[in-house]
Design a protein around this motif. Structure first.
Motif, PDB file in Angstrom:
ATOM      1  N   PRO A  47       0.829  -1.209   0.000  1.00  0.00           N
ATOM      2  CA  PRO A  47       0.000   0.000   0.000  1.00  0.00           C
ATOM      3  C   PRO A  47       0.873   1.272   0.000  1.00  0.00           C
ATOM      4  O   PRO A  47       1.976   1.271   0.550  1.00  0.00           O
ATOM      5  N   ILE A  48       0.354   2.315  -0.620  1.00  0.00           N
ATOM      6  CA  ILE A  48       1.092   3.593  -0.670  1.00  0.00           C
ATOM      7  C   ILE A  48       0.451   4.534   0.348  1.00  0.00           C
ATOM      8  O   ILE A  48      -0.774   4.585   0.454  1.00  0.00           O
ATOM      9  N   ASP A  49       1.270   5.294   1.024  1.00  0.00           N
ATOM     10  CA  ASP A  49       0.761   6.273   1.989  1.00  0.00           C
ATOM     11  C   ASP A  49       0.123   7.442   1.218  1.00  0.00           C
ATOM     12  O   ASP A  49       0.825   8.147   0.480  1.00  0.00           O
ATOM     13  N   PRO A  50      -1.201   7.645   1.372  1.00  0.00           N
ATOM     14  CA  PRO A  50      -1.857   8.739   0.632  1.00  0.00           C
ATOM     15  C   PRO A  50      -1.310  10.110   1.030  1.00  0.00           C
ATOM     16  O   PRO A  50      -1.456  11.080   0.279  1.00  0.00           O
ATOM     17  N   GLY A  51      -0.630  10.171   2.186  1.00  0.00           N
ATOM     18  CA  GLY A  51      -0.023  11.426   2.650  1.00  0.00           C
ATOM     19  C   GLY A  51       0.967  12.011   1.651  1.00  0.00           C
ATOM     20  O   GLY A  51       1.205  13.225   1.645  1.00  0.00           O
ATOM     21  N   HIS A  52       1.532  11.172   0.771  1.00  0.00           N
ATOM     22  CA  HIS A  52       2.469  11.667  -0.256  1.00  0.00           C
ATOM     23  C   HIS A  52       1.790  12.642  -1.215  1.00  0.00           C
ATOM     24  O   HIS A  52       2.449  13.465  -1.841  1.00  0.00           O
ATOM     25  N   PHE A  53       0.471  12.479  -1.406  1.00  0.00           N
ATOM     26  CA  PHE A  53      -0.210  13.229  -2.470  1.00  0.00           C
ATOM     27  C   PHE A  53      -1.335  14.136  -1.992  1.00  0.00           C
ATOM     28  O   PHE A  53      -1.681  15.091  -2.678  1.00  0.00           O
ATOM     29  N   ARG A  54      -1.901  13.799  -0.844  1.00  0.00           N
ATOM     30  CA  ARG A  54      -3.167  14.415  -0.442  1.00  0.00           C
ATOM     31  C   ARG A  54      -3.136  15.940  -0.469  1.00  0.00           C
ATOM     32  O   ARG A  54      -4.110  16.581  -0.851  1.00  0.00           O
ATOM     33  N   LEU A  55      -2.002  16.519  -0.113  1.00  0.00           N
ATOM     34  CA  LEU A  55      -1.956  17.983   0.001  1.00  0.00           C
ATOM     35  C   LEU A  55      -1.426  18.674  -1.253  1.00  0.00           C
ATOM     36  O   LEU A  55      -1.329  19.904  -1.302  1.00  0.00           O
ATOM     37  N   LEU A  56      -1.085  17.896  -2.278  1.00  0.00           N
ATOM     38  CA  LEU A  56      -0.576  18.532  -3.507  1.00  0.00           C
ATOM     39  C   LEU A  56      -1.708  19.286  -4.202  1.00  0.00           C
ATOM     40  O   LEU A  56      -2.848  18.806  -4.227  1.00  0.00           O
ATOM     41  N   PRO A  57      -1.426  20.473  -4.776  1.00  0.00           N
ATOM     42  CA  PRO A  57      -2.486  21.227  -5.457  1.00  0.00           C
ATOM     43  C   PRO A  57      -3.103  20.410  -6.600  1.00  0.00           C
ATOM     44  O   PRO A  57      -2.371  19.803  -7.376  1.00  0.00           O
ATOM     45  N   GLY A  58      -4.433  20.396  -6.662  1.00  0.00           N
ATOM     46  CA  GLY A  58      -5.138  19.704  -7.752  1.00  0.00           C
ATOM     47  C   GLY A  58      -5.606  18.312  -7.378  1.00  0.00           C
ATOM     48  O   GLY A  58      -6.320  17.670  -8.145  1.00  0.00           O
ATOM     49  N   VAL A  59      -5.219  17.808  -6.187  1.00  0.00           N
ATOM     50  CA  VAL A  59      -5.644  16.461  -5.783  1.00  0.00           C
ATOM     51  C   VAL A  59      -7.005  16.555  -5.086  1.00  0.00           C
ATOM     52  O   VAL A  59      -7.173  17.308  -4.131  1.00  0.00           O
TER      53      VAL A  59
END
Ligand code: PEP
Ligand code: MN
Length: 342
Positions: A47-59
């Motif tokens: 599984p990938i930690d969603p924390g890597h992407f959650r705060l990126l603009p456009g997500v």
């Protein structure tokens, strides 16, 4: 993991998200849907930690994908995929019929089959030029000459061509002649061949292996799609069971299962599925009723003299009857028959 993007995301923001995926050592795959775009991620072992992407603009959101097949799953892409085979849409509302002999045998045979099936409303001509036969002593196909004859039949009738590619050596030549590349049941898990067609941008008809599960078929499709070729059509063609009265057991359960678990189009081959001429028609009707997006049917102008699969091949009048009957079944479930523009 699936990263769902905001509808108003900018190209630069999307590129930054894809770059982040690559930075982590994974591969991003942009998936265009009707209402949204998403980025599927492959290459991760766990599984990938969603924390890597959650705060990126456009997500908009990050959704874990539980299926082992990812890019072909409905979890990753909700909308049906419609594969464009040289202008013929497969996987939309319309039912598409492919028909022709098991193998190309002669100019006269393939042209008369092509004219006949076109007249009855088929859109694609089938016919093997390189035939993977169970016995080395059986007819192996006309090879390059067979491909030339298919091209000639295409020019004369306007039908698109589906033909089998047996190995990576002949792939360039077959890909040049075919509008739709067929991977046969015996090659469903030929991973080098799956990877090689995955590197092309030509539609593929992937037939289910005779002893393969539905999940294995989806994993085989994933091999192709993960290399970037998204134009894959799945084909149920019968599996081996304890039953000996029929050539195979046509597993129509696969149709609703594949449609539920995958967005890819599903075609049924009742000819190999049951292997008996008189029984192809009812199973073709059943396949359409079960929700198939298309049919692939063996038709020969003189089935009793066919060099392969004569016992399951329809003659032209029987095929005309099949077309009338499947059109009626399709209409009853709100699906018109696709017809080539005149
Ligand atoms: C064919 O389509 O003629 C054929 C060889 O089919 P399968 O690979 O499903 O046996
Ligand atoms: Mn055949």
């Amino acid at each position: 993991m699936l990263i769902v993007l905001h509808p108003d995301i900018s190209p630069a923001q999307q590129a930054a998200i894809e770059a982040r995926v690559r930075e982590l050592g994974f591969t991003p795959h942009a998936i265009e849907g009707a209402g949204r775009t998403a980025i599927g991620i492959t290459g991760n072992k766990g599984p990938i930690d969603p924390g890597h992407f959650r705060l990126l603009p456009g997500v908009a959101e990050c959704i874990p994908v539980t299926a082992p097949y990812k890019l072909v799953s409905r979890e990753v892409k909700h909308d049906d995929t419609v594969v464009d085979v040289a202008g013929v849409p497969i996987g939309g509302r319309e039912l598409v019929v492919m028909a022709g002999p098991c193998a190309v045998e002669s100019e006269q045979q393939i042209l008369s089959a092509a004219r006949g099936v076109a007249l009855s409303g088929a859109s694609l001509l089938r016919g093997g030029a390189y035939k993977p036969r169970t016995s080395p002593y059986d007819f192996q196909g006309l090879k390059g000459k067979g491909l030339e004859l298919l091209s000639k039949a295409r020019t004369e009738t306007g039908l698109k061509v589906v033909t089998e590619v047996k190995d990576t050596e002949t792939l360039p030549e077959v890909a040049e002649a075919a509008d739709l590349l067929q991977i046969g049941a015996r090659n469903m898990q030929n991973f080098s061949l799956l990877e090689a067609v995955g590197d092309l941008r030509k539609p593929v008809l992937l037939k289910r292996g005779m002893s393969s599960t539905i999940k294995e078929l989806l994993m085989a499709a994933e091999y192709i799609v993960s290399r970037g070729n998204k134009q894959v059509i799945l084909c149920e063609r019968g599996i081996r069971t304890f039953e000996t009265m029929t050539r195979n057991t046509l597993d129509l359960n696969a149709v609703p299962m594949l449609k539920a678990h995958s967005h890819l189009p599903v075609v049924v081959d009742p000819s190999h599925g049951i292997g008996i001429r008189s029984a192809v028609l009812p199973m073709a009707r059943a396949a359409v009723a079960a929700g198939a997006d298309g049919l692939i049917i063996e038709v020969h102008p003189d089935p009793d003299r066919a060099l392969s699969d004569g016992m399951q091949s329809l003659d032209l009048p029987l095929f005309a009857q099949l077309m009338r009957e499947v059109e009626a079944v399709a209409r009853a479930i709100g699906r018109p028959l696709y017809r080539m523009p005149a």
